[in-house]
Design an enzyme around this catalytic site. Structure first.
Site, PDB file in Angstrom:
ATOM      1  N   SER A  37       0.801  -1.222   0.000  1.00 38.04           N
ATOM      2  CA  SER A  37       0.000   0.000   0.000  1.00 38.04           C
ATOM      3  C   SER A  37       0.835   1.275   0.000  1.00 38.04           C
ATOM      4  CB  SER A  37      -0.944   0.019   1.209  1.00 38.04           C
ATOM      5  OG  SER A  37      -0.213  -0.087   2.417  1.00 38.04           O
ATOM      6  N   ASP A 342      -3.850   7.718   8.409  1.00 37.15           N
ATOM      7  CA  ASP A 342      -4.993   6.921   8.863  1.00 37.15           C
ATOM      8  C   ASP A 342      -4.649   5.866   9.900  1.00 37.15           C
ATOM      9  OD1 ASP A 342      -3.505   5.235   7.325  1.00 37.15           O
ATOM     10  OD2 ASP A 342      -5.115   4.685   5.932  1.00 37.15           O
ATOM     11  N   HIS A 345      -0.700   4.649   7.329  1.00 28.34           N
ATOM     12  CA  HIS A 345       0.004   5.246   6.202  1.00 28.34           C
ATOM     13  C   HIS A 345       0.326   6.711   6.477  1.00 28.34           C
ATOM     14  CE1 HIS A 345      -2.702   2.014   4.747  1.00 28.34           C
ATOM     15  NE2 HIS A 345      -1.611   1.617   4.114  1.00 28.34           N
TER      16      HIS A 345
END
Length: 387
Positions: A37, A342, A345
């Protein structure tokens, strides 16, 4: 033992190498990215159905980004630095994306270890490598039939001249801590890196020569990790990060650096660049105020308030009934003040800072082939002696 004398040739060589580090030759015709991610530009959204909706986030051009961020990722800033368009994800064929200058195989949740039924994401590193092989074969097949497709697909030379970027391993360490003790996680690291080494060798055999490898960041400084593993103060360091997870990340990075150097020695035609993401991120968290940030650890988009603004029961952007109350995990008013987005990240502002440090060459061993030549020259020289 003190160094008694340095010949001018060695000093000239060192200064020449320093100039290489401070001004990266960061220009390649195409980029092929592999990761999770931290560098996913839409792969997971394209390849996996989200019952609760895709990751939240807006890019700086005010359109849905499908990124795990409020804007641009590190890879987006690096593509900007090369004057290249943002990478389209391999899994997203809708809208006929242009792959002429590269392709992104990264998907959120990916691991180096092969995915299984319990994995968050099915697109582990071995699958991403297989996707690249299929992509390359199909591109060359199509170009052989129609050269006009070079406007949309990378030419054959681009596969050898291009840059192959890697940012993986964080999810493997994260997942290991869910079922293993700290010592077991540390002992498991060589297995993870053995599989990573196998993957990059396969890509080398496919023609990859320019390898750009990010180490993993300070896992123990993520709000989610602190919330789950840092409930006892004895488990936290002076920054408030979980010691066990950062210790594992440090060992992983040491072993990764060793792997990169051994790979460079085994394959002299390769140009291996090792980027110390851990040190950049830890410096940012340690000295956040110097860089214009106000919140080094608390999530910008979350729920629960200080000190972490993170609740594992509700993800960024979601609205849920918690203990009889309807609550929403909303973004903060000023994302540029936060390092973390969040709980998992980094914000666009943090990614911008990290990218600037990378491009300055301060944390980049580039290329390891040049570093090896200098070390070999200095260590083998008969022109200096020790006391």
């Amino acid at each position: 033992m003190a160094l008694r004398s340095y010949p001018l040739q060695i000093l000239a060589l060192i200064f020449s190498y320093s100039s290489i580090i401070s001004s990266l030759n960061f220009s390649y015709p195409a980029v092929f990215n592999f990761g999770d991610s931290n560098s996913d530009t839409g792969g997971l959204v394209a390849g996996v159905a989200f019952p609760l909706g895709p990751p939240t986030g807006q890019t700086y051009f005010h359109e849905p980004s499908a990124r795990f961020c409020d804007g641009r990722l590190i890879i987006d800033f690096l593509m900007d630095a090369m004057d290249r368009p943002f990478l389209n994800p391999y899994l997203d064929s809708v809208g006929a994306p242009n792959f002429q200058e590269g392709c992104n195989f990264a998907t959120g949740g990916s691991t180096v270890l092969p995915a299984n039924a319990a994995s968050t994401c099915p697109f582990s590193f071995n699958i991403q490598v297989a996707q690249f092989i299929r992509f390359k074969a199909r591109v060359l097949e199509l170009l052989a039939k129609d050269r006009e497709l070079e406007h949309y697909l990378p030419s054959e030379d681009y596969f050898k001249q291009g840059l192959y970027m890697f940012d993986m391993g964080q999810n493997d360490l994260d997942g290991a801590f869910k079922s293993k003790s700290e010592d077991q996680v540390l002992a498991f690291i060589p297995t993870i890196l053995s599989l990573f080494g196998t993957g990059i060798q396969i890509l080398y055999n496919e023609g990859a020569r320019n390898l750009w490898i990010h180490n993993t960041g300070p896992l123990g400084c993520l709000p989610r990790i602190i919330a789950n593993f840092g409930k006892e103060s004895s488990k936290l360091d002076q920054l408030g990060c979980v010691k066990s997870h950062n210790k594992a990340a440090n060992l992983f990075n040491q072993k990764l650096h060793d792997l990169c150097r051994m790979f460079q020695e085994q394959f002299p035609e390769a140009n291996v660049t090792y980027v110390d993401i851990f040190s950049i991120k830890l410096d940012l968290i340690s000295n956040f105020s110097q860089y214009g940030f106000k919140e080094p650890l608390a999530a910008c988009c979350g729920y629960g308030g200080p000190p972490l603004n993170f609740d594992s029961r509700i993800a960024c952007g979601q609205t849920k009934n918690l203990n009889g109350s309807i609550v929403t995990a909303n973004p903060c008013n000023n994302t540029t003040e936060h390092v973390n987005w969040d709980g998992n990240h980094y914000t666009e502002a943090a990614n911008k800072h990290i990218s600037e440090q990378i491009l300055a060459g301060n944390y980049t061993n580039y290329p390891m082939s040049e570093s090896a030549k200098i070390n070999q020259y200095i260590c083998s020289s008969d022109n200096y002696s020790h006391d």
